[in-house]
Design an enzyme around this catalytic site. Structure first.
Site, PDB file in Angstrom:
ATOM      1  N   ASP A   1      50.702 -34.113  91.302  1.00  0.00           N
ATOM      2  CA  ASP A   1      49.869 -34.834  92.255  1.00  0.00           C
ATOM      3  C   ASP A   1      48.866 -33.780  92.688  1.00  0.00           C
ATOM      4  O   ASP A   1      49.222 -32.856  93.435  1.00  0.00           O
ATOM      5  CB  ASP A   1      50.689 -35.331  93.446  1.00  0.00           C
ATOM      6  CG  ASP A   1      49.837 -36.146  94.397  1.00  0.00           C
ATOM      7  OD1 ASP A   1      48.770 -35.634  94.806  1.00  0.00           O
ATOM      8  OD2 ASP A   1      50.195 -37.284  94.718  1.00  0.00           O
ATOM      9  N   HIS A   2      47.648 -33.876  92.207  1.00  0.00           N
ATOM     10  CA  HIS A   2      46.761 -32.708  92.369  1.00  0.00           C
ATOM     11  C   HIS A   2      46.429 -32.420  93.838  1.00  0.00           C
ATOM     12  O   HIS A   2      46.012 -31.319  94.174  1.00  0.00           O
ATOM     13  CB  HIS A   2      45.510 -32.819  91.478  1.00  0.00           C
ATOM     14  CG  HIS A   2      44.421 -33.682  92.021  1.00  0.00           C
ATOM     15  ND1 HIS A   2      44.394 -35.038  91.843  1.00  0.00           N
ATOM     16  CD2 HIS A   2      43.306 -33.391  92.733  1.00  0.00           C
ATOM     17  CE1 HIS A   2      43.312 -35.535  92.418  1.00  0.00           C
ATOM     18  NE2 HIS A   2      42.631 -34.560  92.970  1.00  0.00           N
TER      19      HIS A   2
ATOM     20  N   HIS B   1      48.640 -39.689  96.485  1.00  0.00           N
ATOM     21  CA  HIS B   1      47.995 -38.640  97.280  1.00  0.00           C
ATOM     22  C   HIS B   1      48.155 -38.838  98.802  1.00  0.00           C
ATOM     23  O   HIS B   1      48.453 -37.896  99.527  1.00  0.00           O
ATOM     24  CB  HIS B   1      46.500 -38.556  96.971  1.00  0.00           C
ATOM     25  CG  HIS B   1      46.182 -38.388  95.519  1.00  0.00           C
ATOM     26  ND1 HIS B   1      46.939 -37.614  94.671  1.00  0.00           N
ATOM     27  CD2 HIS B   1      45.186 -38.903  94.750  1.00  0.00           C
ATOM     28  CE1 HIS B   1      46.414 -37.650  93.456  1.00  0.00           C
ATOM     29  NE2 HIS B   1      45.355 -38.423  93.472  1.00  0.00           N
TER      30      HIS B   1
HETATM   31  O1  LIG Z   1      43.540 -38.917  91.479  1.00  0.00           O
HETATM   32  C1  LIG Z   1      42.429 -39.250  91.815  1.00  0.00           C
HETATM   33  O2  LIG Z   1      41.746 -38.470  92.674  1.00  0.00           O
HETATM   34  C2  LIG Z   1      40.333 -38.536  92.735  1.00  0.00           C
HETATM   35  C3  LIG Z   1      39.933 -37.852  94.038  1.00  0.00           C
HETATM   36  O3  LIG Z   1      40.318 -36.502  93.966  1.00  0.00           O
HETATM   37  P1  LIG Z   1      39.551 -35.394  94.791  1.00  0.00           P
HETATM   38  O4  LIG Z   1      40.269 -34.137  94.442  1.00  0.00           O
HETATM   39  O5  LIG Z   1      38.114 -35.424  94.354  1.00  0.00           O
HETATM   40  O6  LIG Z   1      39.663 -35.764  96.230  1.00  0.00           O
HETATM   41  C4  LIG Z   1      39.832 -39.958  92.704  1.00  0.00           C
HETATM   42  O7  LIG Z   1      38.422 -39.962  92.593  1.00  0.00           O
HETATM   43  C5  LIG Z   1      40.414 -40.651  91.507  1.00  0.00           C
HETATM   44  O8  LIG Z   1      40.017 -42.022  91.513  1.00  0.00           O
HETATM   45  C6  LIG Z   1      41.913 -40.579  91.508  1.00  0.00           C
HETATM   46  O9  LIG Z   1      42.437 -41.074  90.282  1.00  0.00           O
END
Ligand SMILES: O=C1O[C@H](COP(=O)(O)O)[C@@H](O)[C@H](O)[C@H]1O
Ligand SMILES: NC(=O)C1=CN([C@@H]2O[C@H](COP(=O)(O)OP(=O)(O)OC[C@H]3O[C@@H](n4cnc5c(N)ncnc54)[C@H](OP(=O)(O)O)[C@@H]3O)[C@@H](O)[C@H]2O)C=CC1
Length: 507
Positions: free
Chosen positions: A179-180, A242
């Site tokens: 989960d990045h 997230h």
């Molecule tokens: O996992 C995802 O995250 C991005 C947003 O990530 P961020 O690090 O730029 O806040 C989101 O745009 C994407 O739809 C989603 O799959």
């Protein structure tokens, strides 16, 4: 760090190009790769090692936060990469993969530590895991780890089924679910912030905190992912993973010196205490929205239903706000407000903690002046910043109270989320990966919301692109007498957080 092989399924894809190879390269420059390593990339394209190495070079030139051409180590990094043609559905291809992996292990004198990174569509996760097992790739004399991308399932039943299948080939402690958001530097800092500051630690509960707001607003739209996004919506794309992870990270109470297992247990406790929503109650606690035509970053943009690849009758959600309660001794009666959406006014991921009982009322002469509670604002991206808003005598006027901010901005360029996570995976530290218990509990919580959406029990509000989402999301927090702190349209002078940004930076 122990020598290892990084086996990348989907190495010709978008994520590999934009995130994974740049992360590996930056780790290499920072001396954070294993002491010796081999990288094997795979895809169906018939290309040679050298051609593949050139495509990696190009992706580093475009996406690496470090300047590749300035790095003396670029060539040696590229030399470590090999390419293998492989169709993930053909079991015979895994034999060839085993051959190249073992050949390189012999050549570089590497122990059989293998990290299998699945950067492919989720429908292949199970097939690949089974083939790793059947081909003998998983029979290592060292460690083996499986790193998988989101989405982990489409709903509770499919997530459970996928987990059951993966567990036939990998034990839970060998599975690293990415989960990045958990890789973001400021998210990894939350634990330290709370525990190492007695002043915050003492206040981290319902006696002193009025409400917690978690926002992830985006300006981007679909970015060519219409097919996936129209099936997922904000609820599956951001909220189930997230946003609930951020909720767990901010609400858990950790003892000092916690290990990965403690973190998992404490996070799990938060989800267990999250008050479940019945399908019929969802509309009272959740607002869903879909963007309409508008202007974002001074550019006109089309409405969601006019995006390429989206049907004009789509009822998909591109915005979601929720009011949640954690029924435990720390947090009972404290609302947690969560919102996320695409095509909003600004890109900002932040957590705002609003403290109780603003004392400034005792000092201000003007009864119409709004209360200014103490706020702790944790900006996660695009800036990394911590601001504590306090009240002070207005020294210029000699009377009254004005808000002042203690503001810390991370001045240095920080490693990207994927760097932190891949580094942790190499070290076998699962603290910032999603454990199955968390994934299952989060799907369990989300399931009635999915059903309520499917049965149209929750209105789908339209919102203008470039706004903060549907007005109904103001009502969600307004019923408790609160407002969103990010929302500069609500009370620009006081509640926007804009004044927070004007303060000098202490680097
Ligand atoms: O996992 C995802 O995250 C991005 C947003 O990530 P961020 O690090 O730029 O806040 C989101 O745009 C994407 O739809 C989603 O799959
Ligand atoms: N891109 C992103 O920003 C994000 C992606 N993810 C997730 O990461 C994963 C990968 O996404 P992304 O890189 O965008 O996807 P892409 O469609 O860009 O790439 C897919 C990759 O899978 C390979 N592939 C597809 N079918 C096969 C097959 N039968 N055999 C072997 N390889 C195959 C493709 O290689 P080839 O065509 O050469 O065979 C390609 O390398 C997905 O799970 C996605 O949900 C998660 C968060 C963000």
């Amino acid at each position: 760090m122990e020598p290892a092989t990084f086996v990348l399924f989907g190495s010709t894809g978008d994520l590999a190009k934009r995130k994974i190879f740049p992360a590996l390269f930056n780790l290499y420059i920072d001396g954070k790769m294993p002491s010796a390593f081999s990288i094997i990339g795979m895809g169906r394209k018939q290309i040679e090692h050298t051609e593949f190495q050139q495509t990696v070079r190009q992706s580093l030139e475009t996406f690496s936060r470090r300047e590749p051409s300035a790095a003396k180590q670029l060539d040696s990094f590229l030399q470590a990469i090999r390419y293998q043609v492989l169709d993930v559905t053909r079991s015979q291809d895994y034999k060839k993969l085993l051959e190249i992996v073992t050949d390189r292990e012999a050549e570089l004198n590497l122990p059989q530590n293998r990290m299998f990174y699945l950067s492919v569509a989720p429908e292949y996760f199970d097939t690949i895991a089974q083939n790793i097992k059947l081909s003998g790739l998983g029979d290592t004399t060292g460690w083996k780890r499986l790193v998988i991308e989101k989405p982990f399932g489409h709903d509770l039943a499919s997530a459970r089924e996928l987990n059951k299948r993966l567990s036939k080939a990998f034990a839970e402690d060998e599975v690293f679910r990415i989960d990045h958001y958990l890789g973001k530097t400021m998210v990894q800092n939350l634990e330290v912030l709370e525990i190492s500051n007695p002043v915050l630690h003492a206040l981290w509960n319902n006696r002193y905190i009025n409400n917690v707001q978690i926002t992830a607003s985006e300006t981007v739209g679909l970015e060519g992912r219409a097919e996936y996004y129209d099936q997922a919506g904000a609820i599956r794309d951001m909220f189930q993973n997230h946003m609930l992870q951020l909720l767990m990270m901010i609400a858990m109470h950790l003892p000092k010196g916690s290990k990965a297992e403690d973190i998992r247990n404490r996070k799990k406790r938060v989800l267990e205490a999250l008050r479940p929503l019945q399908k019929e109650e969802v509309a009272a606690s959740v607002v869903r929205g879909q963007y309409e035509v508008g202007t974002v970053n001074d550019k006109p943009v089309v409405s969601y239903i006019d995006e390429p690849g989206i049907d004009s009758s789509s009822q998909n959600d591109t915005f979601l706000a929720a009011r949640l309660w954690i029924d435990d001794t720390f947090w009972s009666e404290v609302p947690f407000y969560i919102r996320t959406g695409k095509r909003m006014k600004e890109k900002s991921t932040r957590i705002v903690i609003e403290f109780k009982d603003p004392m400034n009322k005792y000092y201000t002469q003007d009864p119409s002046e709004p209360e200014r509670p103490n706020l702790l604002v944790i900006e996660i991206s695009p800036e990394e910043r911590i601001t504590l808003q306090l009240n002070s005598k207005n020294v210029a006027k000699g009377e009254g109270v004005e808000p002042i901010q203690i503001d810390y901005k991370v001045a240095k360029e920080m490693p990207e989320a994927y760097e932190n996570l891949i580094y942790d995976a190499f070290r076998g530290d699962a603290s910032f990966f999603a454990h199955w218990d968390e994934v299952e509990l989060s799907w369990k919580f989300v399931q009635p919301i999915l059903e309520a959406f499917e049965e149209n029990l929750v209105p789908l509000y339209k919102y203008k692109s470039g706004s903060y989402g549907p007005a109904a999301s103001e009502g969600l927090v307004g019923q408790d007498g609160n407002t969103w702190w990010l929302d500069s349209e609500v009370e620009p002078a006081v509640k926007s957080g804009e004044n927070l940004k004007k303060q000098p930076v202490m680097a």
